[in-house]
Write a protein that holds these residues in place. Structure first.
Motif, PDB file in Angstrom:
ATOM      1  N   PRO A 126       8.829  81.873 -40.637  1.00 47.48           N
ATOM      2  CA  PRO A 126       8.284  83.216 -40.895  1.00 47.48           C
ATOM      3  C   PRO A 126       6.785  83.152 -41.145  1.00 47.48           C
ATOM      4  CG  PRO A 126      10.231  82.773 -42.252  1.00 47.48           C
ATOM      5  CD  PRO A 126       9.838  81.479 -41.633  1.00 47.48           C
ATOM      6  N   GLU A 127       6.067  84.120 -40.608  1.00 47.00           N
ATOM      7  CA  GLU A 127       4.623  84.146 -40.790  1.00 47.00           C
ATOM      8  C   GLU A 127       4.266  84.274 -42.266  1.00 47.00           C
ATOM      9  OE1 GLU A 127       3.477  87.419 -38.420  1.00 47.00           O
ATOM     10  OE2 GLU A 127       3.626  86.352 -36.503  1.00 47.00           O
ATOM     11  N   PHE A 128       5.022  85.105 -42.991  1.00 49.20           N
ATOM     12  CA  PHE A 128       4.700  85.277 -44.398  1.00 49.20           C
ATOM     13  C   PHE A 128       4.990  84.008 -45.197  1.00 49.20           C
ATOM     14  CE2 PHE A 128       8.989  86.962 -43.721  1.00 49.20           C
ATOM     15  CZ  PHE A 128       9.732  86.248 -44.641  1.00 49.20           C
ATOM     16  N   LEU A 129       5.981  83.216 -44.751  1.00 47.85           N
ATOM     17  CA  LEU A 129       6.266  81.961 -45.441  1.00 47.85           C
ATOM     18  C   LEU A 129       5.175  80.932 -45.154  1.00 47.85           C
ATOM     19  CD1 LEU A 129       8.146  80.287 -47.196  1.00 47.85           C
ATOM     20  CD2 LEU A 129       9.402  79.649 -45.128  1.00 47.85           C
ATOM     21  N   GLN A 143       9.982  83.437 -53.263  1.00 45.24           N
ATOM     22  CA  GLN A 143       8.619  83.052 -52.929  1.00 45.24           C
ATOM     23  C   GLN A 143       7.708  82.903 -54.155  1.00 45.24           C
ATOM     24  OE1 GLN A 143       5.709  85.243 -52.792  1.00 45.24           O
ATOM     25  NE2 GLN A 143       4.375  83.647 -51.922  1.00 45.24           N
ATOM     26  N   PRO A 144       7.810  83.740 -55.211  1.00 44.62           N
ATOM     27  CA  PRO A 144       6.955  83.527 -56.387  1.00 44.62           C
ATOM     28  C   PRO A 144       7.209  82.207 -57.106  1.00 44.62           C
ATOM     29  CG  PRO A 144       7.806  85.770 -56.360  1.00 44.62           C
ATOM     30  CD  PRO A 144       8.545  85.006 -55.306  1.00 44.62           C
ATOM     31  N   TYR A 145       8.371  81.581 -56.873  1.00 49.76           N
ATOM     32  CA  TYR A 145       8.712  80.338 -57.562  1.00 49.76           C
ATOM     33  C   TYR A 145       8.578  79.130 -56.628  1.00 49.76           C
ATOM     34  CZ  TYR A 145      10.895  83.929 -60.435  1.00 49.76           C
ATOM     35  OH  TYR A 145      11.139  85.052 -61.179  1.00 49.76           O
ATOM     36  N   ALA A 200      14.108  76.470 -53.434  1.00 52.57           N
ATOM     37  CA  ALA A 200      14.613  77.838 -53.312  1.00 52.57           C
ATOM     38  C   ALA A 200      14.040  78.543 -52.086  1.00 52.57           C
ATOM     39  CB  ALA A 200      14.299  78.636 -54.572  1.00 52.57           C
ATOM     40  N   VAL A 201      12.905  78.050 -51.580  1.00 54.50           N
ATOM     41  CA  VAL A 201      12.285  78.618 -50.380  1.00 54.50           C
ATOM     42  C   VAL A 201      12.491  77.702 -49.181  1.00 54.50           C
ATOM     43  CG1 VAL A 201      10.103  79.339 -49.351  1.00 54.50           C
ATOM     44  CG2 VAL A 201      10.591  79.890 -51.726  1.00 54.50           C
ATOM     45  N   LEU A 202      12.410  76.394 -49.398  1.00 56.04           N
ATOM     46  CA  LEU A 202      12.463  75.463 -48.282  1.00 56.04           C
ATOM     47  C   LEU A 202      13.830  75.442 -47.614  1.00 56.04           C
ATOM     48  CD1 LEU A 202      10.408  72.441 -49.658  1.00 56.04           C
ATOM     49  CD2 LEU A 202       9.709  74.200 -48.036  1.00 56.04           C
ATOM     50  N   PHE A 203      14.905  75.503 -48.384  1.00 55.47           N
ATOM     51  CA  PHE A 203      16.225  75.439 -47.766  1.00 55.47           C
ATOM     52  C   PHE A 203      16.522  76.690 -46.929  1.00 55.47           C
ATOM     53  CE2 PHE A 203      17.186  72.070 -50.944  1.00 55.47           C
ATOM     54  CZ  PHE A 203      17.624  71.116 -50.047  1.00 55.47           C
ATOM     55  N   LEU A 234       0.447  77.924 -46.948  1.00 54.01           N
ATOM     56  CA  LEU A 234      -0.954  77.587 -46.718  1.00 54.01           C
ATOM     57  C   LEU A 234      -1.836  78.061 -47.862  1.00 54.01           C
ATOM     58  CD1 LEU A 234      -1.326  78.394 -42.910  1.00 54.01           C
ATOM     59  CD2 LEU A 234      -1.144  76.144 -43.962  1.00 54.01           C
ATOM     60  N   ALA A 235      -1.575  79.276 -48.347  1.00 56.54           N
ATOM     61  CA  ALA A 235      -2.402  79.813 -49.430  1.00 56.54           C
ATOM     62  C   ALA A 235      -2.222  79.028 -50.717  1.00 56.54           C
ATOM     63  CB  ALA A 235      -2.074  81.290 -49.656  1.00 56.54           C
ATOM     64  N   SER A 236      -0.968  78.672 -51.045  1.00 56.89           N
ATOM     65  CA  SER A 236      -0.708  77.988 -52.314  1.00 56.89           C
ATOM     66  C   SER A 236      -1.107  76.515 -52.277  1.00 56.89           C
ATOM     67  CB  SER A 236       0.767  78.123 -52.681  1.00 56.89           C
ATOM     68  OG  SER A 236       1.588  77.537 -51.675  1.00 56.89           O
TER      69      SER A 236
END
Length: 629
Positions: free
Chosen positions: A164-167, A551-553, A560-563, A172-174
């Motif tokens: 996903p682009e937002f992911l 995403q905030p975590y 929680a995001v990678l899987f 990249l931002a973090s």
């Protein structure tokens, strides 16, 4: 012929039948802008209340306050009067004032469009570099005549296209922007601020374009000119460059859609990096029902889509040259053996295993004592911020996300094929529809239908068919100019025979592969709507909502995001590898069919049409396949 003369000749060709096409384009644009102007009334909401909340969320909506806003904006006069007033000011360069801020609309839209165009330019550079890397192996082998040794591949490309682009933007931002501090992560103040958002937008787009180009290159390297060039010792770089030039015209219309999509559809990326772009501006205007800003922004996207479409078609005609007019092209889509099925089966088995292991688990069970736990035997994918099992939520969300994405992709494929057969009808329609980002379409559909669970699917389906229709029209345009089609037509074949036996067999497999390639993109669009709060609502385990909640975590609990992202990438790998095996079966040789001098199969001539000389009905050998060459 000088280049200027070629350009003028191509413009004259495009202008044929331009009167009805231009009228159809104007009608579609007026319908879209009119529908946006009716949005508050179609959604049965009070625009005065929405504008008040956008201006000041703490102010009480008293009847006196709402009445004052209605008088100020002229809402009591009705939508038609407001639309007429806005249209009347456009010829004078006046798009009205914002209902929320009170500022002039046109300068703010022009400024936002400039930021989006600059971001789109950077994303296109990244996309071109990514597409080159994707096709590098095919270009190297094909230019040296060793393309037959190319094995199955594309997994890395599928994973990249499915992210996903937002992911990608969040990571990249973090990581690069905040933790490492290499590049700025927020704002829009100079070239350095372009790098991360351009990467977030350009990498997935380049992966999709690269896969489409990689699908066409083998047909170009099998054409007679490429074989002759290799036999004469032409340098491989020259052969590769000409092969790309041969295939680019079939991709240019889709590239035009990418231009519009990267300009107005990058809402999530603009939100994350705090970029004052047109997509973000129209999103805020749609949420606040700020009709002058929303209508002006949408009109700017429609004009951009029409300009990109015309330039893409003009460039395609200039690249192909007189061969398109004289019917001297060779088909890029030839019968080919089916691709190996090992990888699709492997990826499908892995995806099925993840879903099968997670379905018996409870996706809604809360455990406050197990918040953000790392992966363990009890929770193989870890837990989220509420202590819910991530594996269970991924598996239960797959049923909804995959089922909806498959249904939308199938409907988009059928609509794209049917409308692609009618380019004069679908061309302006594609330009108009492509100017509506999925987020804006989601707002329009949700505003009309309410909180219908199928509203996100309808919103994505409204725009998902346009790339397939453009691809169909582009391939048909070149396939009609092939020599074998001219020979078949000279034998007396009618339109239906050509469509069923020549055009559709050549166009259907690549468009179907394109639809499968975009299956993860459809799931991503659904996920983006969920990420922006326009799709499924908590506690649904839909994948977009799942990524938005976790995403905030991402720094504290990356699992929680990678899987969920890994499962989405697995879907992309499955779609791309399965798309490589989409081939129409070879035609069976009829018993007793004679063979030509070189062993080519001879096909009986089609049924003779009236007033055709019998001398044209003699059987002719078919074009040799790539393997026979």
């Amino acid at each position: 012929m000088p280049p200027l003369t070629k350009a003028l000749a191509a413009l004259r060709v495009l202008a044929r039948g331009g009167g009805p096409t231009l009228l159809w384009r104007v009608v579609l644009t007026a319908g879209l802008v009119g529908a946006i102007g009716l949005l508050p009334w179609l959604s049965r909401t009070d625009p005065a209340l929405t504008v008040l909340k956008a201006r000041s969320a703490d102010r009480d909506p008293t009847p006196e306050t709402l009445h004052a806003i209605r008088d100020q904006l002229g809402l009591d006069k009705g939508p038609l009067v407001l639309l007429g007033r806005w249209l009347g000011g456009l010829p004078h360069g006046d798009a009205g004032t914002s209902w929320v801020s009170g500022a002039q609309v046109l300068p703010s839209v022009v400024q936002a469009l400039g930021a989006s165009l600059l971001l789109m330019s950077g994303a296109l550079v990244i996309a071109a570099a990514t597409a080159t890397a994707v096709c590098a192996r095919t270009l190297r082998l094909g230019s040296r005549g060793r393309l037959g040794t190319r094995g199955a591949g594309g997994t890395a490309t599928a994973v990249l296209a499915a992210l996903p682009e937002f992911l990608v933007a969040s990571v990249l931002a973090s990581v690069i922007g905040v933790q490492l501090g290499w590049l700025p992560a927020l704002g829009w103040y100079g070239p350095q601020w372009m790098v991360l958002p351009s990467l977030a937008l350009g990498l997935p787009a380049g992966a999709v374009l690269g896969r489409m180009l990689d699908d066409l290159l083998p047909g170009a390297f099998a054409e007679p000119w490429a074989l002759a060039a290799a036999a004469r010792g032409v340098p491989p770089k020259s052969v590769a460059r000409q092969a790309v030039r041969r295939c680019v015209p079939g991709l240019l219309p889709n590239l035009g859609l990418f231009v519009v999509g990267l300009t107005g559809g990058s809402v999530a990326v603009e939100q994350i990096f705090d970029i004052p772009g047109l997509g973000r501006l129209t999103l805020h205007a749609a949420l606040a029902q700020d009709l002058p800003v929303l209508q002006t922004g949408t009109l700017a996207l429609v004009l951009l889509a029409a300009t990109a479409g015309v330039l893409a078609r003009l460039t395609a005609r200039l690249l192909i040259g007189p061969a398109l007019r004289d019917g001297a092209l060779h088909s890029l889509h030839r019968p080919a053996p089916p691709a190996p099925r090992t990888l699709p089966l492997l990826y499908g088995a892995l995806l099925a295993a993840v879903i099968g292991l997670g379905l018996p688990r409870d996706a809604l069970a809360l455990d406050p004592l197990a918040r953000l736990q790392a992966p363990s035997p009890a929770h193989p994918f870890g837990t989220d911020a509420l202590g819910r099992d991530v594996l269970a939520r991924v598996a239960h969300g797959a049923l909804n996300t995959l089922g909806t994405a498959l249904a939308v992709s199938a409907a988009a494929l059928v609509a794209g094929l049917l409308l692609g057969l009618l380019p004069r009808l679908s061309g302006p329609l594609v330009d108009t529809v492509s100017a509506v980002p999925p987020v804006l379409a989601g707002l329009l559909v949700t505003g009309v239908t309410g909180s219908d669970p199928w509203a996100p699917a309808v919103a994505v389906g409204v725009v998902a068919w346009s790339p397939l229709a453009v691809h169909t029209s582009s391939l048909l345009r070149q396939e009609r100019a092939t020599t074998h089609l001219a020979a078949t037509r000279a034998l007396g074949a009618g339109r239906w025979h050509l469509l069923r036996h020549e055009l559709l067999p050549a166009v259907l497999p690549p468009v179907t592969r394109h639809a499968l390639l975009r299956l993860p993109g459809v799931a991503l669009s659904l996920a983006a709507l969920g990420f922006l709060g326009l799709g499924a609502q908590p506690p649904s385990p839909e994948w977009g909502l799942l990524l938005a909640e976790n995403q905030p975590y991402a720094e504290r609990a990356p699992w929680a995001v990678l899987f969920p992202a890994a499962v989405l990438a697995l879907l992309g790998a499955l779609a791309v590898t399965a798309a490589g095996g989409v081939r129409l079966p070879r035609r069976r040789e009829r018993a007793g069919s004679p063979a030509g001098p070189s062993g080519d199969r001879v096909v009986p001539a089609p049924r003779r049409r009236p007033n055709r000389p019998d001398s044209l009905l003699a059987p002719v050998p078919t074009t040799p396949t790539t393997e026979e060459r």
